[in-house]
Design an enzyme around this catalytic site. Structure first.
Site, PDB file in Angstrom:
ATOM      1  N   ASP A  61       3.771 -33.966  -6.632  1.00 38.31           N
ATOM      2  CA  ASP A  61       3.267 -34.388  -7.945  1.00 38.31           C
ATOM      3  C   ASP A  61       1.935 -33.741  -8.313  1.00 38.31           C
ATOM      4  OD1 ASP A  61       1.948 -35.841  -5.995  1.00 38.31           O
ATOM      5  OD2 ASP A  61       2.361 -37.801  -6.877  1.00 38.31           O
ATOM      6  N   ASP A 465      -7.018 -40.800  -1.194  1.00 40.04           N
ATOM      7  CA  ASP A 465      -5.863 -41.529  -0.636  1.00 40.04           C
ATOM      8  C   ASP A 465      -5.785 -41.611   0.884  1.00 40.04           C
ATOM      9  OD1 ASP A 465      -4.837 -42.243  -3.075  1.00 40.04           O
ATOM     10  OD2 ASP A 465      -3.524 -40.513  -3.212  1.00 40.04           O
TER      11      ASP A 465
END
Ligand SMILES: *[C@@H]1O[C@H](CO)[C@@H](O)[C@H](O)[C@H]1NC(C)=O
Ligand SMILES: *[C@@H]1O[C@H](CO)[C@@H](O)[C@H](O)[C@H]1NC(C)=O
Length: 829
Positions: A61, A465
């Protein structure tokens, strides 16, 4: 788990090609990923070619697309994407040609809202991704939008491979190409083109979910008559079919409309379509769903959902069919957040299922697999810890594939890696398979901070993340991410100049303590939570002796802490302060910038005074301080690169640099010489440049194969021990390190760009295009001196670049525009 907050920064707008006074020399560099290994982010799509054994691709992504190698590693395909083409790294759909395996298509673009001002494009390759042509689309594509794991929304006709369909987002409908993706037209009579809302990340229409050709309905050389199309709607028809090659369309009778169809996978021998459903678009959500089998011959739908009642607390994502064994199918829970993800397998077309794990003597789980994270040890056996437990086999499981030529070989994508194995048939014999992280070569992380201290490990990172790492070796995957505390994201990191083992890290995502500053006395190997503050994210700077920490956050401006005490506001700095830095030599000296103002503190950051001005800058980006000379600082801004040797009292702008982002100082070329300076800058083209003589002369160090995505979203660090080594932390493709790989060439040599041409887009039908206001200034460059002997380049053709000997003028209606020093292109005047 993948967050999106930091990705908004990717939308940094670049101004390009605004001046071309100087032809910057280039220096040959070699570039490699710093190995984190094992992915690091969401892999929404994996696609095997059905004609050639072993050919497969993965899309991500935010980090581009990859091709699978025979040794289970992956090769990146979009590293050429530079500041102007950063949205190529958002890959919303991928198609590998079932007739000509050399052909590959990628639908790219990052966001359909204002975070990405650019429209999307179809990238077309006839050499498996070694090079691409570009077909611009008249709308945006959202590779990092909700619903990015549904699909594939791009497909090649298996009987007539000149034909492709692409399902758009934002209510832009279904699109078709009949010339191998060069030009596209909207399918005017497709029934479900709901209008979009392209202003909001969460409410924009996900649109067409998938396109699946029924290869059995036609014959080679003739357009496939029967095509199924899923649309991300619920409560209304969402699976459509044509039986006349797209002339007319209708809703498939008898369908369920309770959930959104995520995948529609054909099992040709069974003449069936398997459809997975979830109640949300994904990739995070989904609390219920279904799996249905549609018998194309009889028109019957059969509910084959592998869970029911209180066991059904998730939607379904990936669906795999074993083409070698009709009736063998697998389906993944999109998100089973507790106690782990789940996958089901059936060898009788979904009549009965067996799970990947089952409950034993509660809370014991029977894991029908052995687990290996040897290719990405930092994943650990339990990568995600949720409130209720840990997840081992993954989450966000939208892609699940069985190799069409090898029933033992399977892969699936998760929120953090690719898992799979090569003994899948043991599921049926022993109900026990070997599961491994198989994302070697995929580096899909957003790097938010980097340091290369003068002693200790060469590199320590702050990563979105997944926290970040101590990189003891640049070529070996680290065994651990930063722990204790371990927040979702680390947003920055700094070390004390005189005491480099003292490292401070700031982060986001800890909802329990809210104290998101940590310090280390061993270069980041072990950490302690800083007791001082309840805030999160932002940027950090540590004084030379380590006794003061300056912290800039979005909500509280700049704060300072002394001797691990609590943080207090620095009232002498404006709330618009955009960068902070510590002097690396004199303890207590800090620097800060806001607008065109430079600020200096000599009392450990407690008070700052305004010093000299940074020209007409309005948005300073970064500050780099000389490692051993106090007051010698470099500042990058939206108006250039500035240097001061008097603690910011006066600045010199570097001639030719019109805009600059990350700046870093590293080991000097000569012993005891001035540090080498590295900068991401617009220097007659956006690139990465190095100077060995205090900024008098510069050489470009990146090349046409290494664009590093959005320059404004990247962070730079330079090695203070190895001359020439520079680290570029990207927003989506991990960390690269570059080293000098040959002499500097004052007369630059020819380099060919990976993108060889651009095609126009034909649009028919009405496309509602939202007007996005962007602050992009695309200044046109002076057209190079026309050569009388060559004919003008055609539309979208190359018209200049270092070493280019072809035409330098453009055909009527087009003008030559520089993309980078190696490549100018004819664009519409
Ligand atoms: C790319 O464009 C060039 C120039 O128009 C063309 O010759 C070539 O066939 C194209 N390649 C692909 C894969 O479409
Ligand atoms: C599957 O095999 C692994 C490795 O031998 C073992 O640890 C595990 O317990 C087995 N699973 C079951 C359910 O027997």
């Amino acid at each position: 788990m993948k967050a999106i907050s930091w990705l908004a920064s990717a939308a940094t707008v670049l101004t390009v090609g605004s001046s071309l006074a100087l032809a910057t020399p280039s220096q040959k560099y070699s570039w490699k990923n710093v190995k984190i290994g094992g992915g690091g982010g969401f892999v929404p799509g994996i696609v095997f070619n059905t004609k050639e054994k072993g050919l497969a691709y993965a899309r991500t992504d935010i980090g581009g697309a990859y091709r699978l190698n025979p040794d289970d590693s992956w090769t990146p395909l979009l590293d050429f994407a530079d500041g102007e083409r950063w949205n190529y790294w958002g890959v919303d759909a991928l198609a590998t040609d079932p007739v000509d395996p050399n052909r590959l298509y990628l639908a790219t673009g990052m966001y359909t809202n204002s975070w990405d001002p650019n429209n999307g494009q179809i990238l077309i390759s006839a050499d498996r991704g070694a090079s691409f042509n570009v077909s611009k689309l008249p709308f945006k594509v959202g590779g990092n939008m909700p619903g990015r794991g549904i699909g594939e929304r791009l497909a090649v006709d298996p009987n007539s491979n000149n034909i492709l369909y692409f399902g758009a987002r934002s209510g832009n409908g279904l699109w078709k190409s009949t010339d191998y993706g060069k030009s596209w037209a909207q399918v005017g009579n497709f029934p479900s083109a709901v209008p979009g809302d392209s202003n909001d990340y969460n409410t924009d229409k996900v649109g067409i979910a998938w396109v699946t050709f029924d290869s059995t309905s036609g014959s080679s050389g003739v357009a496939t008559p029967r095509i199924f199309v899923g649309v991300a709607n619920k409560g209304t028809d969402n699976v459509f079919v044509t039986t006349d090659a797209g002339k007319t369309w209708g809703a498939v009778a008898g369908q369920t409309t309770t959930f959104l169809p995520h995948k529609g996978v054909l099992s040709p021998s069974e003449k069936s379509l398997y459809v997975s459903y979830s109640d949300g678009a994904g990739p995070y959500d989904g609390t219920s769903g279904a799996v249905l089998k549609y018998n194309i011959g009889t028109g019957a739908w059969t509910d084959i959902t592998p869970a029911s009642g209180s066991d059904l607390y998730f939607g379904f994502g990936g669906v795999a069919v074993d083409l070698q064994r009709p009736g063998t199918i697998m389906v993944a829970a999109l998100n089973s957040w507790w106690p782990d993800g789940q996958i089901f397998r059936s060898t009788d077309s979904g009549a009965t299922w067996s799970p990947f794990w089952s409950w034993g003597n509660y809370p014991e789980m029977n894991k029908h697999y052995s687990y290996s994270d040897s290719k990405a040890p930092w994943l650990g056996p339990n990568h995600i810890e949720t409130n209720a437990g840990t997840l081992q086999i993954g989450w966000m499981m939208e892609s699940l594939e069985i190799d069409p030529f090898d029933s033992n070989h399977w892969l699936y994508g998760t929120g953090a890696t690719i898992y799979g194995g090569r003994d899948l048939l043991q599921w049926d014999t022993k109900h026990n398979v070997s599961l491994s992280s198989l994302a070697d070569g995929i580096e899909e992380t957003a790097i938010l901070g980097l340091i290369s201290p003068p002693s200790g490990p060469p590199l320590v990172s702050a990563v979105g993340d997944i926290g970040g790492f101590v990189h003891q070796s640049l070529d070996v995957a680290p065994s651990n991410s930063h722990q204790n505390p371990n927040w979702a994201s680390a947003s920055d990191i700094d070390y004390a100049g005189n005491k480099p083992s003292y490292v401070v890290r700031v982060g986001t995502g800890d909802s329990s303590s809210g104290k998101q500053v940590a310090y280390s006395n061993d270069y980041g190997v072990s950490w302690s939570e800083h007791p001082g503050a309840a805030d999160s994210g932002g940027k950090v700077a540590v004084s030379a002796d380590g006794d003061s920490i300056l912290w800039k956050t979005g909500s509280n401006g700049v704060q300072v802490s002394q001797n691990t005490g609590s943080f207090s506001a620095v009232s002498s700095l404006p709330s618009t302060t955009s960068a902070i830095a510590a002097d690396k030599k004199t303890n207590g000296v800090f620097y800060a910038v806001s607008g065109s103002d430079f600020y200096l503190s000599t009392d450990g950051g407690k008070t700052f005074t305004k010093k000299g001005a940074l020209g007409a800058s309005t948005a300073p980006f970064d500050i780099a301080a000389h490692p051993s000379v106090t007051g010698d600082v470099w500042v990058s801004t939206d108006k250039g690169l500035f240097h001061s040797t008097d603690s910011g009292a006066t600045f010199n702008g570097i001639s030719g640099i019109t805009q600059a982002w990350g700046v870093a100082l590293g080991a000097s070329a000569a012993s005891n010489g001035y540090p080498a300076i590295y900068v991401a800058a617009n220097f007659g083209g956006v690139g990465y440049y190095k100077s060995d003589d205090q900024g008098a002369n510069w050489a470009q160090i990146n090349d046409a194969s290494h664009g590093f995505g959005s320059a404004g979203a990247n962070v730079l660090a330079a090695d203070s021990r190895v001359y020439g080594r520079v680290y570029i932390g990207t927003n989506g493709r991990g960390i690269f390190y570059g080293e000098v790989d040959g002499p500097s060439s004052p007369t630059p040599t020819s380099t060919t760009t990976s993108v060889t041409s651009t095609q126009t887009t034909t649009t028919s039908g009405t496309v509602t295009q939202s007007t996005t206001s962007t602050s992009t200034t695309t200044a046109t460059t002076a057209v190079p001196t026309p050569s009388a002997t060559t004919t003008p380049a055609g539309p979208w053709g190359q018209c200049g670049g270092l070493g280019w000997t072809g035409p330098t003028t453009c055909t009527t209606g087009f003008q030559c525009k520089e993309g980078n020093p190696w490549y100018s292109q004819c664009v519409q005047a």
